[in-house]
Design a protein around this motif. Structure first.
Motif, PDB file in Angstrom:
ATOM      1  N   HIS A 241     -62.527  20.699 -67.543  1.00  0.00           N
ATOM      2  CA  HIS A 241     -61.331  20.339 -66.797  1.00  0.00           C
ATOM      3  C   HIS A 241     -61.324  18.837 -66.497  1.00  0.00           C
ATOM      4  CE1 HIS A 241     -58.313  20.382 -63.615  1.00  0.00           C
ATOM      5  NE2 HIS A 241     -59.193  19.742 -62.857  1.00  0.00           N
TER       6      HIS A 241
ATOM      7  N   PHE B 200     -58.140  25.619 -52.626  1.00  0.00           N
ATOM      8  CA  PHE B 200     -57.358  25.973 -53.830  1.00  0.00           C
ATOM      9  C   PHE B 200     -58.000  25.374 -55.070  1.00  0.00           C
ATOM     10  CE2 PHE B 200     -53.402  25.934 -50.931  1.00  0.00           C
ATOM     11  CZ  PHE B 200     -53.640  27.259 -50.579  1.00  0.00           C
ATOM     12  N   ARG B 201     -58.322  24.089 -54.937  1.00  0.00           N
ATOM     13  CA  ARG B 201     -58.899  23.370 -56.062  1.00  0.00           C
ATOM     14  C   ARG B 201     -60.179  24.067 -56.538  1.00  0.00           C
ATOM     15  NH1 ARG B 201     -57.483  20.340 -59.844  1.00  0.00           N
ATOM     16  NH2 ARG B 201     -55.873  19.788 -58.355  1.00  0.00           N
TER      17      ARG B 201
ATOM     18  N   TYR C  16     -61.121  27.194 -56.106  1.00  0.00           N
ATOM     19  CA  TYR C  16     -60.845  28.465 -56.783  1.00  0.00           C
ATOM     20  C   TYR C  16     -60.344  28.221 -58.200  1.00  0.00           C
ATOM     21  CZ  TYR C  16     -61.419  31.406 -52.613  1.00  0.00           C
ATOM     22  OH  TYR C  16     -61.926  32.082 -51.558  1.00  0.00           O
ATOM     23  N   ILE C  17     -59.457  27.239 -58.339  1.00  0.00           N
ATOM     24  CA  ILE C  17     -58.862  27.017 -59.662  1.00  0.00           C
ATOM     25  C   ILE C  17     -59.921  26.568 -60.659  1.00  0.00           C
ATOM     26  CG2 ILE C  17     -57.267  25.579 -60.984  1.00  0.00           C
ATOM     27  CD1 ILE C  17     -55.950  27.814 -59.437  1.00  0.00           C
TER      28      ILE C  17
ATOM     29  N   GLY D  34     -62.002  29.180 -61.818  1.00  0.00           N
ATOM     30  CA  GLY D  34     -61.297  30.202 -62.601  1.00  0.00           C
ATOM     31  C   GLY D  34     -60.921  31.430 -61.797  1.00  0.00           C
TER      32      GLY D  34
ATOM     33  N   GLN E  27     -58.247  32.602 -60.069  1.00  0.00           N
ATOM     34  CA  GLN E  27     -56.826  32.461 -59.806  1.00  0.00           C
ATOM     35  C   GLN E  27     -56.363  33.439 -58.720  1.00  0.00           C
ATOM     36  OE1 GLN E  27     -54.838  30.250 -61.536  1.00  0.00           O
ATOM     37  NE2 GLN E  27     -52.983  30.810 -60.425  1.00  0.00           N
TER      38      GLN E  27
ATOM     39  N   ALA F 203     -57.287  32.390 -55.354  1.00  0.00           N
ATOM     40  CA  ALA F 203     -56.472  31.258 -54.927  1.00  0.00           C
ATOM     41  C   ALA F 203     -55.133  31.756 -54.368  1.00  0.00           C
ATOM     42  CB  ALA F 203     -56.252  30.301 -56.093  1.00  0.00           C
ATOM     43  N   GLU F 204     -54.559  32.717 -55.102  1.00  0.00           N
ATOM     44  CA  GLU F 204     -53.266  33.231 -54.652  1.00  0.00           C
ATOM     45  C   GLU F 204     -53.410  33.962 -53.318  1.00  0.00           C
ATOM     46  OE1 GLU F 204     -51.823  35.465 -57.978  1.00  0.00           O
ATOM     47  OE2 GLU F 204     -51.574  33.634 -59.169  1.00  0.00           O
TER      48      GLU F 204
ATOM     49  N   ASN G 118     -51.651  22.628 -57.555  1.00  0.00           N
ATOM     50  CA  ASN G 118     -52.700  23.290 -58.308  1.00  0.00           C
ATOM     51  C   ASN G 118     -52.172  24.441 -59.165  1.00  0.00           C
ATOM     52  OD1 ASN G 118     -55.184  21.931 -57.597  1.00  0.00           O
ATOM     53  ND2 ASN G 118     -54.693  22.574 -55.514  1.00  0.00           N
TER      54      ASN G 118
ATOM     55  N   ILE H 105     -50.544  27.074 -58.178  1.00  0.00           N
ATOM     56  CA  ILE H 105     -50.690  28.404 -57.585  1.00  0.00           C
ATOM     57  C   ILE H 105     -49.343  28.861 -57.047  1.00  0.00           C
ATOM     58  CG2 ILE H 105     -51.826  29.747 -55.769  1.00  0.00           C
ATOM     59  CD1 ILE H 105     -53.988  27.528 -55.816  1.00  0.00           C
TER      60      ILE H 105
END
Lengths: 374, 659
Positions: A143, A326-327, A329-330, A333, A335, A338-339, A366, A368
């Protein structure tokens, strides 16, 4: 145990290899003769060549004389006069059964690591039941390779690098996060710590500068104060170092994990013990963490994330914290998590529309999206 | 456990090397047969233990055991299999282990196949070989141990230097080391002869094939290294007179000289002392070549292995072997009986001429390589000795040698006939003359130097064939008779011809590629095209590439000749993510013996790319020539005949060289 048995077998083989020829007899005759045998081979070959018509008669004759001349010269010089020396042989036997194992085992014990098992990667992955940690780090790295200006990504991976012992990478990550997100006391101190670790615990001028800038913004920053104190000790400014440690220890909560190390440092200074380039407690933490199995390290990273999540649940009024979560979690991987976090944030921040707007924006940044809170 | 067992094997090999040095040496000095008999078995066992430890290290690379520091530093779990293997010696520690493995292998070969060697000579040779082993094993264990462990083990390795991730690494160092270490056998024989105080036929019989084998490997290793540098570094150059290149070239020059003087020694029992000196020098230069790379005093593409902390140790090893060898030579050489006499114009004379020039050339290269170091050490001044120095000194030195090469095989032993030899070279002379006349007519006097160079190459090519043509009576006897004679000729004679022919090819390649090359640096966008050597190179577009531990961009070019597309070229820019390092991969297409070479410079975001396009005339002949030379050496090596150079009775007017 198996290792020692195998080593004993190898050593025995080596000793036997030296011993065997010492016991053999009757090599003398063959040896004395071999110098002459070359010339006899040459004469035989000459005869073959002459029969095959490869060389003329006169040349063959000249060559034969030449060989004969050399053969006579060797015979004149005499074959090796060989002697049998019983004393010498005893010495050689001693070398084989005592000297050789002594050299080998002595050297090995000095430089070997007999207690360390092999750690082939496949086995390690199997032992930890997954290769998730590698996968997670690789994912974040991929990433960041694609988006090198993602300061938050660097901030997430920096501590992971520290735990993995990749201090160069950690320093780069913290430096990037400082550059991209702006310097904060924590970021400065983390960067300085990575520099210290690169140099094996030595507080270099670069590191000192980073700590100084952390303290300028936040004089109470523990990490920076800790390393500044170590640096003072290393540069021989004993009184200042003692004062720095004392004030640090006085202001510490009783359960601070670094307290014991700080006290040990202070005792070392006051006792006049020679200064070592001592790694600090945070450094010890890292070493301890590095001793963990991959599985434990995996848990540690998860722990960092869930710790952040728990903190935000308790005090949700922190849009930057949510953005970091959030970052994290993203890049890991996760997702769905994050949601879920976004949904939770909406619930907790109901009524604080300005904070929630910032959180929503961070989520959107991000990528989301989640259905409106029920 | 496996890793530690490999470590212990290496330690055991050191212990065996110490025993294998001490006991046979005492045995040889005290004339004790039993102690001398220890040498072969200790040597073979030494090889077995080094081989075990090398296999263990390779295994650690294959399974990515990151508890081994050396694997962490030079490998990565995603690396392709071939580079995991070649990565074993793509670093200082591993390459030293490979060095010792080859050293032990050669010692074992002497032990196993030296059955007809006199016992005392064999014991001394293996003892010296073990002493070299002691020095290197101790060096490895003390300063460059590849088996050091890390606890806890990192999760991933740091990957191998991208420049080394190439098939060249799999081939170049092993070949070069086979050459370097092959010289150690001649060295051990030379030292053994000096201790023993006599040199007999067995000595020469053994030294020549070992030197020849070492020379063949050195030739291949250097050629491979040169081609690798040519296509990997992206500058289109194939030889830079880089100190490290010189370091491998000097042993080659010395080995070439040794190889020729060993012939004289084997056949005529002459030049003994000189041959011994050359054997010592060749190995000394090999040591220098091995260590110059690692000493840290030089910067070059080989700097991957440098670490100044090892400097003192290295200096010690160099002093012991070079200084010790030369001191022993000075003390003992006068006591060796001199060999046969010969006239200046003779095969021996020609070989002495060869030796003189090769050693002078070697000294020139040595001067050019070390002078900047010495000057810096003495005065602190920094100078750089580059290609102009070598072009002006080395080049002119080689010209008389190259002119003389075809004469050598045509002269008889002991006393030769220059006039008769010249007559037989008439064809070669005429061809060379024709090249000059036609060349000047076509190209004008502007490239006179290049034309003279081509003429020299033609002289070498035709001249090397002349000897064989004369011996098989080509054209002067029925063809069947010539073929029969050709088959009957010793393979060594064919080997000489092939090797000298290869030299001619290399000279031709060097001259042609230097004189008729073109270099174009242009900025291109997709759709642009550029003319080169009668062909059109058009840039088609970009495509992404990825593999192993890199990602990158390739640019596709199509080559058109007279409107028809005849192929594509695809140079790349790569970025190795773990090492954080960009590389340029050039693309090459061969037309006949010439090459079209494309490499990429900067790529701008809008697709504007700096492209370097080279046309290299006949350049592949440089390396093909080296391959042919090596083939000649192998052919000569396969000639297992014993050699006695029978002197011709003086009354014969036209001597025929006998093999």
């Amino acid at each position: 145990m198996l290792l020692w048995i195998a080593m004993a077998v190898l050593t025995a083989v080596a000793s036997l290899v030296v011993l065997a020829p010492l016991g053999r007899r009757g090599t003398s005759d063959a040896a004395a003769d071999s110098a002459g045998s070359i010339y006899r081979d040459q004469l035989a070959e000459l005869a073959r060549d002459r029969e095959a018509g490869l060389i003329a008669e006169s040349e063959a004759e000249a060559a034969r004389i030449e060989i004969a001349r050399r053969l006579l010269k060797v015979t004149d010089a005499g074959a090796d006069r060989l002697r049998d020396g019983a004393t010498l042989r005893r010495f050689a036997v001693l070398v084989a059964i005592i000297g050789l194992p002594l050299i080998a085992v002595g050297t090995y014990l000095a430089i070997g690591s007999p207690n360390l098992a092999d750690q082939p990667l496949a086995e390690r992955r199997q032992a930890s039941n997954d290769s998730e940690l590698d996968g997670l780090v690789a994912k974040v790295e991929a990433h960041l390779a694609a988006e090198p200006n993602d300061g938050k990504g660097w901030e997430v991976i920096g501590p992971v690098y520290m735990r993995m012992g990749r201090f160069d990478d950690a320093a780069r990550a913290f430096d990037n996060s400082r550059r991209l997100l702006g310097a904060t006391p924590d970021r400065d101190a983390l960067y300085g710590e990575a520099l210290v670790r690169i140099h094996g615990g030595l507080v270099t001028a670069d590191a000192e500068q980073a700590f100084a800038s952390a303290l300028k913004a936040d004089p109470s920053n523990v990490r920076a104060r800790f390393y500044i104190a170590i640096g003072l000790g290393q540069s021989g400014r004993k009184d200042e170092a003692v004062a720095a440690w004392k004030s640090l220890i006085d202001s510490a909560p009783a359960d601070a994990p670094w307290l014991d190390s700080a006290k040990a440092e202070l005792a070392g200074l006051e006792g006049g013990a020679p200064m070592a380039a001592a790694p600090g407690p945070t450094a010890n933490d890292v070493a301890a963490a590095a001793d963990q199995t991959p599985e434990q390290r995996q848990q540690m990273i998860e722990g960092m994330v869930s710790g952040l999540a728990a903190r935000l649940d308790a005090s949700p009024d922190d849009p930057q914290g949510w953005a970091r979560l959030f970052r994290a979690y993203i890049v890991l991987g996760r997702q769905a998590d994050a949601e879920a976090a976004l949904v939770r944030a909406r619930g907790l921040l109901a009524g604080k529309s300005d904070v929630l707007a910032a959180v929503e924006k961070a989520a959107a940044d991000n990528g989301i999206s989640a259905k409106a809170a029920p | 456990m496996i890793v530690e067992l490999g470590h212990y094997s290496l330690v055991l090999a050191l212990a065996l090397a110490i025993v294998g040095f001490v006991l046979p040496l005492i045995g040889a000095l005290r004339h004790d047969a039993q102690l001398m008999a220890v040498a072969p078995s200790a040597t073979v066992a030494q090889f077995v233990f080094v081989a075990i430890s090398f296999a263990v290290l390779t295994h650690a690379y294959l399974v990515s055991d990151f508890s081994v520091a050396n694997v962490v530093e030079n490998s990565h779990s995603m690396k392709p299999l071939i580079f995991k293997i070649s990565g074993v010696w793509g670093n200082h520690e591993g390459s030293m282990l490979l060095w010792v493995l080859i050293l032990a292998l050669f010692g074992a070969l002497v032990a196993l196949f030296g059955r007809n060697l006199p016992l005392r000579l064999k014991a001394l040779v293996l003892s010296i070989q073990s002493l070299i082993g002691v020095a290197f094993l101790f060096f490895i264990l003390a300063t460059s141990n590849p088996f050091l462990r890390l606890s806890p083990a990192p999760i991933e390795g740091r990957d191998l230097n991208p420049i080394l991730q190439d098939i060249g690494l799999a081939i170049h160092p092993p070949l070069l080391y086979l050459g370097y270490v092959g010289c150690s056998i001649s060295f051990s024989f030379a030292i053994a002869a000096l201790i023993d105080g006599r040199i007999d036929a067995a000595w020469a019989r053994w030294v020549r094939p070992w030197t020849l084998a070492a020379w063949v490997f050195l030739t291949l290793g250097i050629a491979m290294g040169s081609y690798w540098a040519y296509y990997e570094l992206g500058w289109g150059g194939w030889w830079f007179w880089d100190p490290v290149e010189n370091a491998s070239f000097m042993p080659w020059l010395a080995a070439t000289a040794l190889l020729h003087s060993a012939i004289v020694m084997e056949k005529r029992d002459a030049l003994k002392i000189w041959t011994i000196l050359l054997a010592i020098l060749a190995f000394s230069l090999s040591l220098l070549g091995t260590f110059l790379v690692r000493s840290g005093v030089l910067t070059s593409v080989h700097a991957f292995a440098s670490d100044p902390t090892r400097g003192v140790f290295i200096l010690g090893i160099l002093c012991v072997f070079i200084g010790g060898g030369l001191a022993l030579f000075a003390a003992r050489a006068p006591s060796l009986a001199p060999g046969g006499v010969f006239a200046p114009i003779s095969r021996e004379g020609a070989l002495v001429f060869n030796n003189l020039i090769l050693t002078a050339a070697c000294a020139t290269v040595l001067t050019g390589t070390l002078y900047p170091l010495v000057l810096e050490a003495l005065t602190g001044g920094k100078i750089s000795v580059g290609a102009p120095f070598f072009d002006m000194t080395f080049g002119p030195l080689m010209v008389p040698l190259l002119i003389a090469v075809p004469f050598g095989p045509l002269l008889a032993w002991k006393r030769g006939d220059l006039l008769a030899a010249s007559q037989r070279l008439m064809a070669a002379f005429l061809v060379a003359l024709a090249v000059i006349v036609i060349g000047l007519f076509l190209a004008g006097t502007g490239s006179a130097l290049a034309i003279l160079g081509i003429a020299l190459a033609a002289w070498l090519l035709v001249g090397s064939l002349s000897d064989i043509a004369f011996r098989v009576k080509l054209g002067r006897a029925p063809l069947a008779e010539s073929v029969r004679r050709g088959v009957g000729l010793p393979r060594a004679a064919w080997g000489t011809m092939v090797a000298h022919f290869g030299l001619g090819l290399t000279v031709l390649g060097i001259v042609a590629s230097t004189a008729w090359n073109s270099e174009t640096i242009v900025t291109m966008k997709p759709g642009d095209s550029v003319e080169v050597a009668g062909r059109t190179l058009a840039m088609d577009g970009f495509l992404p590439v990825a593999g192993g531990t890199y990602t990158g961009t390739a640019v596709r070019f199509s080559i058109r000749e007279g409107g028809a597309a005849i192929g594509t070229l695809q140079p790349e820019k790569r970025f190795y993510t773990v090492q954080n390092m960009p590389t340029t991969e050039s693309a090459i297409r061969t037309f006949g013996f010439s090459q079209l070479y494309v490499s990429l410079g900067d790529v701008k975001p809008d697709g504007e790319t700096t492209v370097r396009v080279y046309w290299k005339s006949l350049i592949t002949l440089i390396w093909l020539g080296a391959l042919v030379m090596a083939a000649g050496g192998t052919l000569s090596l396969s000639d297992r005949r014993l050699r006695v150079g029978a002197p011709k009775p003086a009354r014969r007017a036209v001597p025929v060289a006998a093999e």
